[in-house]
Design a protein around this motif. Structure first.
Motif, PDB file in Angstrom:
ATOM      1  N   ALA A 152       0.825  -1.208   0.000  1.00  0.00           N
ATOM      2  CA  ALA A 152       0.000   0.000   0.000  1.00  0.00           C
ATOM      3  C   ALA A 152       0.860   1.259   0.000  1.00  0.00           C
ATOM      4  O   ALA A 152       0.497   2.273  -0.602  1.00  0.00           O
ATOM      5  CB  ALA A 152      -0.933  -0.001   1.205  1.00  0.00           C
ATOM      6  N   SER A 153       2.018   1.199   0.673  1.00  0.00           N
ATOM      7  CA  SER A 153       2.917   2.354   0.739  1.00  0.00           C
ATOM      8  C   SER A 153       4.236   2.106   0.013  1.00  0.00           C
ATOM      9  O   SER A 153       5.104   2.969   0.003  1.00  0.00           O
ATOM     10  CB  SER A 153       3.207   2.711   2.201  1.00  0.00           C
ATOM     11  N   ASP A 154       4.380   0.898  -0.575  1.00  0.00           N
ATOM     12  CA  ASP A 154       5.624   0.507  -1.249  1.00  0.00           C
ATOM     13  C   ASP A 154       6.828   0.735  -0.336  1.00  0.00           C
ATOM     14  O   ASP A 154       7.833   1.342  -0.717  1.00  0.00           O
ATOM     15  CB  ASP A 154       5.793   1.292  -2.554  1.00  0.00           C
ATOM     16  N   SER A 155       6.712   0.255   0.918  1.00  0.00           N
ATOM     17  CA  SER A 155       7.760   0.512   1.899  1.00  0.00           C
ATOM     18  C   SER A 155       8.177  -0.768   2.618  1.00  0.00           C
ATOM     19  O   SER A 155       7.383  -1.698   2.776  1.00  0.00           O
ATOM     20  CB  SER A 155       7.284   1.538   2.933  1.00  0.00           C
ATOM     21  N   TRP A 156       9.441  -0.795   3.059  1.00  0.00           N
ATOM     22  CA  TRP A 156       9.998  -1.917   3.815  1.00  0.00           C
ATOM     23  C   TRP A 156      10.212  -1.511   5.269  1.00  0.00           C
ATOM     24  O   TRP A 156      10.615  -0.382   5.553  1.00  0.00           O
ATOM     25  CB  TRP A 156      11.348  -2.339   3.229  1.00  0.00           C
ATOM     26  N   THR A 157       9.965  -2.455   6.187  1.00  0.00           N
ATOM     27  CA  THR A 157      10.217  -2.235   7.610  1.00  0.00           C
ATOM     28  C   THR A 157      10.992  -3.426   8.153  1.00  0.00           C
ATOM     29  O   THR A 157      10.576  -4.570   7.961  1.00  0.00           O
ATOM     30  CB  THR A 157       8.897  -2.108   8.395  1.00  0.00           C
ATOM     31  N   PRO A 158      12.126  -3.207   8.835  1.00  0.00           N
ATOM     32  CA  PRO A 158      12.849  -4.330   9.441  1.00  0.00           C
ATOM     33  C   PRO A 158      12.120  -4.785  10.701  1.00  0.00           C
ATOM     34  O   PRO A 158      11.619  -3.957  11.461  1.00  0.00           O
ATOM     35  CB  PRO A 158      14.214  -3.737   9.783  1.00  0.00           C
ATOM     36  N   LEU A 159      12.047  -6.064  10.931  1.00  0.00           N
ATOM     37  CA  LEU A 159      11.360  -6.593  12.103  1.00  0.00           C
ATOM     38  C   LEU A 159      12.337  -7.120  13.150  1.00  0.00           C
ATOM     39  O   LEU A 159      12.335  -6.672  14.284  1.00  0.00           O
ATOM     40  CB  LEU A 159      10.384  -7.693  11.680  1.00  0.00           C
ATOM     41  N   PHE A 160      13.181  -8.062  12.775  1.00  0.00           N
ATOM     42  CA  PHE A 160      14.140  -8.620  13.738  1.00  0.00           C
ATOM     43  C   PHE A 160      15.242  -9.360  12.987  1.00  0.00           C
ATOM     44  O   PHE A 160      15.111  -9.657  11.795  1.00  0.00           O
ATOM     45  CB  PHE A 160      13.449  -9.553  14.736  1.00  0.00           C
ATOM     46  N   SER A 161      16.315  -9.636  13.718  1.00  0.00           N
ATOM     47  CA  SER A 161      17.424 -10.410  13.166  1.00  0.00           C
ATOM     48  C   SER A 161      17.312 -11.864  13.592  1.00  0.00           C
ATOM     49  O   SER A 161      16.778 -12.173  14.659  1.00  0.00           O
ATOM     50  CB  SER A 161      18.770  -9.843  13.640  1.00  0.00           C
ATOM     51  N   MET A 162      17.838 -12.774  12.783  1.00  0.00           N
ATOM     52  CA  MET A 162      17.825 -14.199  13.076  1.00  0.00           C
ATOM     53  C   MET A 162      19.054 -14.840  12.440  1.00  0.00           C
ATOM     54  O   MET A 162      19.760 -14.211  11.644  1.00  0.00           O
ATOM     55  CB  MET A 162      16.563 -14.855  12.503  1.00  0.00           C
ATOM     56  N   TYR A 163      19.304 -16.076  12.821  1.00  0.00           N
ATOM     57  CA  TYR A 163      20.394 -16.807  12.178  1.00  0.00           C
ATOM     58  C   TYR A 163      20.051 -16.994  10.705  1.00  0.00           C
ATOM     59  O   TYR A 163      18.942 -17.356  10.356  1.00  0.00           O
ATOM     60  CB  TYR A 163      20.576 -18.173  12.848  1.00  0.00           C
ATOM     61  N   GLN A 164      21.015 -16.736   9.832  1.00  0.00           N
ATOM     62  CA  GLN A 164      20.735 -16.851   8.406  1.00  0.00           C
ATOM     63  C   GLN A 164      20.387 -18.285   8.036  1.00  0.00           C
ATOM     64  O   GLN A 164      21.201 -19.192   8.180  1.00  0.00           O
ATOM     65  CB  GLN A 164      21.939 -16.391   7.584  1.00  0.00           C
ATOM     66  N   MET A 165      19.167 -18.494   7.534  1.00  0.00           N
ATOM     67  CA  MET A 165      18.735 -19.831   7.131  1.00  0.00           C
ATOM     68  C   MET A 165      18.368 -19.893   5.654  1.00  0.00           C
ATOM     69  O   MET A 165      18.479 -20.939   5.021  1.00  0.00           O
ATOM     70  CB  MET A 165      17.526 -20.265   7.969  1.00  0.00           C
ATOM     71  N   GLY A 166      17.857 -18.782   5.109  1.00  0.00           N
ATOM     72  CA  GLY A 166      17.481 -18.767   3.710  1.00  0.00           C
ATOM     73  C   GLY A 166      16.322 -19.689   3.398  1.00  0.00           C
ATOM     74  O   GLY A 166      16.172 -20.169   2.275  1.00  0.00           O
ATOM     75  N   ARG A 167      15.482 -19.972   4.393  1.00  0.00           N
ATOM     76  CA  ARG A 167      14.351 -20.868   4.198  1.00  0.00           C
ATOM     77  C   ARG A 167      13.042 -20.095   4.348  1.00  0.00           C
ATOM     78  O   ARG A 167      13.024 -18.950   4.777  1.00  0.00           O
ATOM     79  CB  ARG A 167      14.404 -22.037   5.187  1.00  0.00           C
ATOM     80  N   ARG A 168      11.953 -20.783   4.043  1.00  0.00           N
ATOM     81  CA  ARG A 168      10.653 -20.138   4.073  1.00  0.00           C
ATOM     82  C   ARG A 168      10.172 -19.988   5.515  1.00  0.00           C
ATOM     83  O   ARG A 168      10.157 -20.956   6.277  1.00  0.00           O
ATOM     84  CB  ARG A 168       9.657 -20.979   3.278  1.00  0.00           C
ATOM     85  N   LEU A 169       9.789 -18.773   5.890  1.00  0.00           N
ATOM     86  CA  LEU A 169       9.295 -18.509   7.231  1.00  0.00           C
ATOM     87  C   LEU A 169       7.851 -18.963   7.373  1.00  0.00           C
ATOM     88  O   LEU A 169       7.127 -19.120   6.391  1.00  0.00           O
ATOM     89  CB  LEU A 169       9.399 -17.019   7.539  1.00  0.00           C
ATOM     90  N   ARG A 170       7.438 -19.184   8.621  1.00  0.00           N
ATOM     91  CA  ARG A 170       6.051 -19.497   8.923  1.00  0.00           C
ATOM     92  C   ARG A 170       5.584 -18.574  10.036  1.00  0.00           C
ATOM     93  O   ARG A 170       6.366 -17.869  10.651  1.00  0.00           O
ATOM     94  CB  ARG A 170       5.908 -20.964   9.342  1.00  0.00           C
ATOM     95  N   GLY A 171       4.281 -18.612  10.321  1.00  0.00           N
ATOM     96  CA  GLY A 171       3.735 -17.772  11.362  1.00  0.00           C
ATOM     97  C   GLY A 171       2.226 -17.737  11.266  1.00  0.00           C
ATOM     98  O   GLY A 171       1.598 -18.603  10.660  1.00  0.00           O
ATOM     99  N   ASP A 172       1.634 -16.705  11.871  1.00  0.00           N
ATOM    100  CA  ASP A 172       0.193 -16.501  11.786  1.00  0.00           C
ATOM    101  C   ASP A 172      -0.058 -15.004  11.602  1.00  0.00           C
ATOM    102  O   ASP A 172       0.877 -14.247  11.307  1.00  0.00           O
ATOM    103  CB  ASP A 172      -0.535 -17.066  13.016  1.00  0.00           C
ATOM    104  N   GLU A 173      -1.315 -14.578  11.775  1.00  0.00           N
ATOM    105  CA  GLU A 173      -1.632 -13.177  11.511  1.00  0.00           C
ATOM    106  C   GLU A 173      -0.964 -12.224  12.490  1.00  0.00           C
ATOM    107  O   GLU A 173      -0.856 -11.022  12.217  1.00  0.00           O
ATOM    108  CB  GLU A 173      -3.150 -12.965  11.524  1.00  0.00           C
ATOM    109  N   ARG A 174      -0.474 -12.719  13.636  1.00  0.00           N
ATOM    110  CA  ARG A 174       0.136 -11.858  14.646  1.00  0.00           C
ATOM    111  C   ARG A 174       1.621 -12.140  14.883  1.00  0.00           C
ATOM    112  O   ARG A 174       2.294 -11.330  15.522  1.00  0.00           O
ATOM    113  CB  ARG A 174      -0.599 -12.008  15.992  1.00  0.00           C
ATOM    114  N   HIS A 175       2.114 -13.268  14.378  1.00  0.00           N
ATOM    115  CA  HIS A 175       3.479 -13.679  14.701  1.00  0.00           C
ATOM    116  C   HIS A 175       4.249 -14.164  13.475  1.00  0.00           C
ATOM    117  O   HIS A 175       3.654 -14.618  12.501  1.00  0.00           O
ATOM    118  CB  HIS A 175       3.477 -14.815  15.736  1.00  0.00           C
TER     119      HIS A 175
END
Length: 384
Positions: free
Chosen positions: A215-238
């Motif tokens: 909607a705003s064509d913008s990026w926001t950093p969330l957190f750092s993690m060990y580099q895995m290069g794999r597909r993330l999972r989660g839910d609507e809040r996490h």
């Protein structure tokens, strides 16, 4: 400008830091202050030996596994449906709400979209990748269809989206050509209407999980993690991820609303096991290792279970997990500690599938007489 914006976000995130303190939950610990991230070096010879040992051990464990055949009398809070769509030699299906997307084709470059029409699916439109690119990931949200593609031999990746209201105008989000500092192709996950991906910059030791808002064509950093290069999972809040302090692997849960991080140590059977994929099913943290061992641990009680090895798996609701192996489809009920095999008759489903918590598990079966069957599994609605 977009590249510089992402880099500025990453630098701010690195400066912020993280650490730990107890939460109300028994095994999840609130991270505070700076996390002492370590490097991991695998013992390849030991890993190869342990892979064989793990395969043998898992096979012995599964011999005595009580697996029941799923029928209409089975007390599961799931809705399972079958439907057919014209075949395009597709290999994966993705669904959310009124939309069904199948991908593949002879050149793995077709994204065909269907819309719900009563109990069936009606063809809506089709997208093609750029040039001879292959499709990598697909994610659906209420407003957007995201996908990634890359050159047939790897590299040359790019991230795209369309809106459901205007599917004729694809928008490029990011590409390898735009930002050559990213070391590996980003894999896609979505929360709400936003795209979530891990960006692994060549000059950084940690991966940076970022959120893209079309909607705003913008990026926001969330957190750092060990580099895995794999597909993330989660839910609507996490967002679910992993991290490593040089000795211990951790499950990481990032809260998109509060920006807080909770973590829990992961346990393994073998010294060279590392987490490949992580998910949550209610109170259970489920993780598959690089040795194909499936683990589950309850973060409230601490109870630990070993589950059968899988090809693909995904949590559905707070008590079920769907998984595939050897062309069969299984459902595991954590509450009953019981495995069920779906009776699909002569149908054989393709082992590979992926969905987010907000999407519907959609399994694509092999082509027959020009049609492909889609098996869909989701929680029953509260009104049923």
């Amino acid at each position: 400008m977009k590249k510089l914006g992402i880099w500025a976000c990453v630098l701010l995130l690195v400066m912020a830091g993280c650490g730990t303190s107890k939460t109300e939950e028994s095994l999840l610990i609130r991270r505070e202050g700076e996390f002492a991230r370590g490097s991991y070096e695998m013992d390849t010879e030991a890993r190869n030996e342990q892979e064989f040992e793990a395969s043998t051990w898992m096979a012995e464990q599964e011999k005595d596994l009580d697996i029941q055949v799923l029928d209409e009398e089975t007390p599961l809070d799931l809705e399972i449906t079958r439907s057919e769509v014209p075949s395009i030699q597709a290999d994966q299906a993705f669904s959310r709400g009124d939309w069904l997307v199948i991908t593949g084709g002879e050149q793995n470059n077709r994204i065909q979209v269907h819309r719900r029409d009563g109990e069936n699916w009606a063809y809506a439109f089709e997208l093609r990748t750029q040039g001879e690119n292959w499709i990598q990931d697909v994610v659906l949200t209420d407003s957007y269809l995201y996908w990634s593609e890359h050159a047939p031999m790897g590299g040359g990746w790019s991230l795209w989206y369309i809106t459901w209201e205007n599917p004729e105008e694809p928008h490029e989000i990011l590409s390898e050509a735009q930002d050559t500092a990213i070391g590996s192709e980003p894999r896609l996950f979505a929360a709400g209407d936003t795209l979530i991906t891990e960006l692994d910059y060549r000059t950084e030791d940690a991966g940076t999980v970022c959120q893209y808002d079309p909607a705003s064509d913008s990026w926001t950093p969330l957190f750092s993690m060990y580099q895995m290069g794999r597909r993330l999972r989660g839910d609507e809040r996490h967002v679910f991820a992993v991290d490593y302090d040089g000795e211990q692997w951790y499950f990481v849960r990032y809260n998109l609303e509060t920006k807080e991080i909770d973590e829990m140590p992961l346990q393994f059977h073998y010294s060279e096991e590392i987490p490949a994929f992580v998910d949550m099913v209610g109170e259970w943290i489920v993780y598959k290792s690089n040795l194909q061992v499936m683990h589950a641990q309850n973060y409230i009680t601490g109870e630990y279970r070993t589950l059968p090895s899988t090809f693909s798996f995904a949590g559905v609701g707070d008590r079920h997990m769907v998984y595939t192996k050897s062309r069969d489809v299984y459902i595991y009920d954590f509450e009953q500690d019981q495995h069920f095999r779906m009776d699909l008759g002569n149908l054989q489903c393709i082992n590979s599938f992926h969905c987010t918590k907000e999407m519907t598990v959609s399994l694509l079966c092999e082509e027959r007489e020009g049609m492909q069957t889609v098996v869909q599994i989701q929680e029953k609605s509260e009104t049923e």
